[in-house]
Write a protein that holds these residues in place. Structure first.
Motif, PDB file in Angstrom:
ATOM      1  N   TYR A 131       0.809  -1.230   0.000  1.00 25.31           N
ATOM      2  CA  TYR A 131       0.000   0.000   0.000  1.00 25.31           C
ATOM      3  C   TYR A 131       0.838   1.275   0.000  1.00 25.31           C
ATOM      4  O   TYR A 131       0.460   2.279  -0.623  1.00 25.31           O
ATOM      5  CB  TYR A 131      -0.880  -0.057   1.249  1.00 25.31           C
ATOM      6  CG  TYR A 131      -1.494   1.230   1.708  1.00 25.31           C
ATOM      7  CD1 TYR A 131      -2.696   1.672   1.158  1.00 25.31           C
ATOM      8  CD2 TYR A 131      -0.898   1.994   2.727  1.00 25.31           C
ATOM      9  CE1 TYR A 131      -3.285   2.839   1.613  1.00 25.31           C
ATOM     10  CE2 TYR A 131      -1.487   3.162   3.178  1.00 25.31           C
ATOM     11  CZ  TYR A 131      -2.670   3.580   2.621  1.00 25.31           C
ATOM     12  OH  TYR A 131      -3.246   4.734   3.071  1.00 25.31           O
ATOM     13  N   GLU A 156      -4.244  -2.128  -1.207  1.00 29.05           N
ATOM     14  CA  GLU A 156      -4.499  -1.611   0.146  1.00 29.05           C
ATOM     15  C   GLU A 156      -3.753  -2.373   1.228  1.00 29.05           C
ATOM     16  O   GLU A 156      -3.809  -2.002   2.392  1.00 29.05           O
ATOM     17  CB  GLU A 156      -6.004  -1.669   0.434  1.00 29.05           C
ATOM     18  CG  GLU A 156      -6.813  -0.837  -0.536  1.00 29.05           C
ATOM     19  CD  GLU A 156      -7.966  -0.126   0.150  1.00 29.05           C
ATOM     20  OE1 GLU A 156      -7.763   0.398   1.259  1.00 29.05           O
ATOM     21  OE2 GLU A 156      -9.052  -0.130  -0.441  1.00 29.05           O
ATOM     22  N   ILE A 157      -3.095  -3.480   0.859  1.00 34.79           N
ATOM     23  CA  ILE A 157      -2.436  -4.282   1.893  1.00 34.79           C
ATOM     24  C   ILE A 157      -0.994  -3.812   2.048  1.00 34.79           C
ATOM     25  O   ILE A 157      -0.252  -3.720   1.066  1.00 34.79           O
ATOM     26  CB  ILE A 157      -2.510  -5.780   1.545  1.00 34.79           C
ATOM     27  CG1 ILE A 157      -3.986  -6.169   1.315  1.00 34.79           C
ATOM     28  CG2 ILE A 157      -1.896  -6.630   2.651  1.00 34.79           C
ATOM     29  CD1 ILE A 157      -4.182  -7.562   0.797  1.00 34.79           C
ATOM     30  N   ALA A 158      -0.629  -3.492   3.282  1.00 36.39           N
ATOM     31  CA  ALA A 158       0.680  -2.897   3.546  1.00 36.39           C
ATOM     32  C   ALA A 158       1.796  -3.943   3.407  1.00 36.39           C
ATOM     33  O   ALA A 158       1.575  -5.138   3.592  1.00 36.39           O
ATOM     34  CB  ALA A 158       0.698  -2.277   4.940  1.00 36.39           C
ATOM     35  N   THR A 159       3.000  -3.452   3.096  1.00 36.94           N
ATOM     36  CA  THR A 159       4.162  -4.310   2.841  1.00 36.94           C
ATOM     37  C   THR A 159       4.428  -5.288   3.985  1.00 36.94           C
ATOM     38  O   THR A 159       4.752  -6.456   3.738  1.00 36.94           O
ATOM     39  CB  THR A 159       5.391  -3.416   2.591  1.00 36.94           C
ATOM     40  OG1 THR A 159       5.143  -2.635   1.411  1.00 36.94           O
ATOM     41  CG2 THR A 159       6.653  -4.232   2.381  1.00 36.94           C
ATOM     42  N   MET A 160       4.286  -4.830   5.230  1.00 42.47           N
ATOM     43  CA  MET A 160       4.563  -5.688   6.391  1.00 42.47           C
ATOM     44  C   MET A 160       3.669  -6.936   6.378  1.00 42.47           C
ATOM     45  O   MET A 160       4.104  -8.014   6.764  1.00 42.47           O
ATOM     46  CB  MET A 160       4.324  -4.868   7.671  1.00 42.47           C
ATOM     47  CG  MET A 160       4.644  -5.580   8.956  1.00 42.47           C
ATOM     48  SD  MET A 160       6.414  -5.910   9.190  1.00 42.47           S
ATOM     49  CE  MET A 160       6.930  -4.439  10.059  1.00 42.47           C
ATOM     50  N   VAL A 161       2.445  -6.775   5.920  1.00 40.56           N
ATOM     51  CA  VAL A 161       1.492  -7.887   5.883  1.00 40.56           C
ATOM     52  C   VAL A 161       1.599  -8.639   4.552  1.00 40.56           C
ATOM     53  O   VAL A 161       1.559  -9.875   4.503  1.00 40.56           O
ATOM     54  CB  VAL A 161       0.048  -7.352   6.086  1.00 40.56           C
ATOM     55  CG1 VAL A 161      -0.985  -8.456   5.895  1.00 40.56           C
ATOM     56  CG2 VAL A 161      -0.086  -6.709   7.461  1.00 40.56           C
TER      57      VAL A 161
END
Lengths: 370, 370
Positions: free
Chosen positions: B188, B196-201
């Motif tokens: 994201y 929408e999904i952040a790199t960490m996830v």
């Protein structure tokens, strides 16, 4: 997973677990993490006292903490009735219509809506603190702005460090200037109230902004590899909330909600104002869709929205009306695929952390770095 | 920063640098990374040939790659005029009014708008590939869906691995099934088109979804600590785009834009449909605000929006109309605070990576993990 901070606090793992459930907080502390009980739902001091009694008796002497919502702005002399009067009829009708469209029954007679605005008011937060300081809490945490100076002083006089959540480096600097001891950098992917900057970017920004204060990374962390990543970014520990919702110790009291959480993927959350009026990440449901629909009236600002929907949310939960049933939860929900004991979750985090450290070291050796 | 993948590709650092500028791509490859030239702006095959000639002559024999936009859906026989005809007059008026409100002059006579829809059309992408395969490219990358099977086959016949961007695990599995060799998990917080999904996830989800295929992490990565975090999450390398925009080798040709990038913080980007009709992260400007304003007509879907705003964007850039001047860039823009040579950026990444590995190892030793 030990850092300077976890050593200072006398815990085995630098894993801080935020939860509204005393049984989860106790299990986290017993498993070597740091259980932090969310106080917002305790509007009556005696209820908080009862649960802190229980918590204190079940942590086997390990440290635990309390999270109190201290509103950033003081609202003097405003009653719940005053706030009720500010809610437009259009919005009340929208709530009624949406509930009716899904056939949501009323609450049983005499049963009150769970969430009340009072939990978000300063006088209530202060009564919670009066209770909390009767117990050997080892951390006082707060969301929504820095705790007032006298609260920080009161905590420090008792040797209790104070933590506060921040969604930006600017926000974190304010906390530092307010005398806060630990900053929780909470990224976009986190459950609950959250900003737009993702954990990967936010964590090192906050670490640099408030150094040498210790920083906990929050948002998107549900595995040992993600803990290793957070520590690589400079955090001294992690702050986890969502991951505990599907532990066997969690008291969700809703098999349907647990099923929804276990089935949800990382793309099934939304950052919506539907719950409180401020953007909060939660399961995407027909309820959040209705509020986020441009054709509807849209959410009211905090604290109006929370008060407006309190009874509706209680009805949806009570009757487990599946399409509308949701909860604050982060993108990490995609990793929550089975009910597990808190101890097993912690063991899994530890093993995953060890594997990630091994992986990084294999890469570093290959690169001749260490 | 060496991984199995960087060893396979014969590069020193598992740092893949995406850039529209040949001078930046060459400098990245020379510095031990992997320069990937974005081809979307080359609508004429000869222009691409000229720049690949230059690139090939300036990489000192180090590997480099090409990024081609292969549209997921084939649009047979549709011309730019057909697409032009689909744009509502209301939207054309909104462009004119917004430009007029900011006093944006016309382009000099005879000067064409830079961006054309044709760069996004399959026949153009295929003509770019015809050129590309005349050069010893070592990677073919693609955004917007998996490259068609015949393109993958053609690349593999030449021993060229194919990479594709994914914003979800589902998307990544599609790439794997299409025979892609490397998946770029783009979070994201990344610049340009992003989910929408952040790199960490996202990173570990994609790693698990396509194992044993190698994954590059993209989005939110602009320091050695962030590279260490990405590798801890299971990535075999990182894909960086934004960070190069303020290198001395970048040919932005706009001192005002460079100033804006250097001044921007991590909170100064927005994920907006203003640029192409699909959500793309970019600097937040008066231009994106106008398109994202609920009072306006809002952006058209891709490819209409890109065509609609092409001339306007060229005018804004040409005349450096500061309030409207923007560019795709990720949240990492907050870390871009001075113009630096590509080599210095790479050196800094390496040093930061070493420090992060040391930090993780100190923590692991404290924990008795390694």
């Amino acid at each position: 997973m030990q850092t300077e901070l976890s050593d200072q606090l006398g815990i085995e793992h630098a894993v801080f677990g935020f939860t509204p459930f005393p049984a989860v907080a106790a299990a986290i502390s017993r498993a070597g993490g740091f259980g932090v009980l969310g106080a917002v739902r305790y509007t009556a001091p005696d209820d908080l006292r009862r649960d802190l009694d229980w918590l204190d008796a079940h942590t086997e002497g390990r440290p635990y903490g309390l999270d109190v919502v201290m509103p950033a702005r003081k609202v003097e002399g405003v009653t719940e009735a005053d706030v009720e009067a500010m809610i437009p009829e259009e919005h009340r009708r929208f709530v009624r219509d949406t509930l009716a469209a899904h056939g949501v029954p009323a609450l049983p007679e005499g049963e009150a809506a769970g969430w009340r605005i009072t939990g978000w008011m300063e006088q209530v937060a202060r009564s919670q603190l009066d209770v909390a300081f009767d117990y050997p809490i080892r951390l006082l945490a707060g969301a929504l702005g820095s705790p007032p100076p006298d609260v920080v002083t009161r905590a420090h006089e008792r040797g209790v460090p104070v933590a506060a959540l921040a969604g930006s480096a600017r926000h974190a600097r304010k906390h530092r200037d307010a005398g806060i001891d630990i900053v929780v950098a909470q990224g976009y992917e986190a459950g609950g109230h959250t900003g737009e900057i993702a954990t990967m970017v936010l964590t090192p920004e906050v670490v640099e902004a408030v150094a040498p204060l210790p920083v906990l990374a929050a948002g998107g962390i549900g595995s040992g590899a993600q803990i290793a990543a957070a520590l690589a970014l400079g955090a001294q520990g992690v702050w986890l909330g969502s991951l505990w919702l599907t532990t066997t110790e969690a008291e969700l009291h809703s098999p349907a909600l647990t099923r929804k959480l276990l089935a949800a993927g990382s793309g099934d959350t939304v950052r919506s104002r539907a719950l409180t009026g401020k953007p909060a990440r939660q399961l995407r449901t027909a309820w959040t869709d209705a509020w986020d629909d441009p054709a509807g009236p849209g959410p009211l600002p905090m604290p109006l929205q929370g008060l407006l929907v309190a009874e509706a949310v209680s009805r949806i939960q009570k009757h487990e009306v599946e399409p509308l049933l949701g909860t604050p939860v982060g993108q990490i929900v995609g990793r929550m695929t089975e009910e597990r004991r808190v101890q097993d979750v912690l063991d899994d985090l530890t093993r995953g952390f060890e594997r990630a450290v091994d992986r990084i070291n294999r890469i570093a050796r290959r690169s001749g770095t260490s």
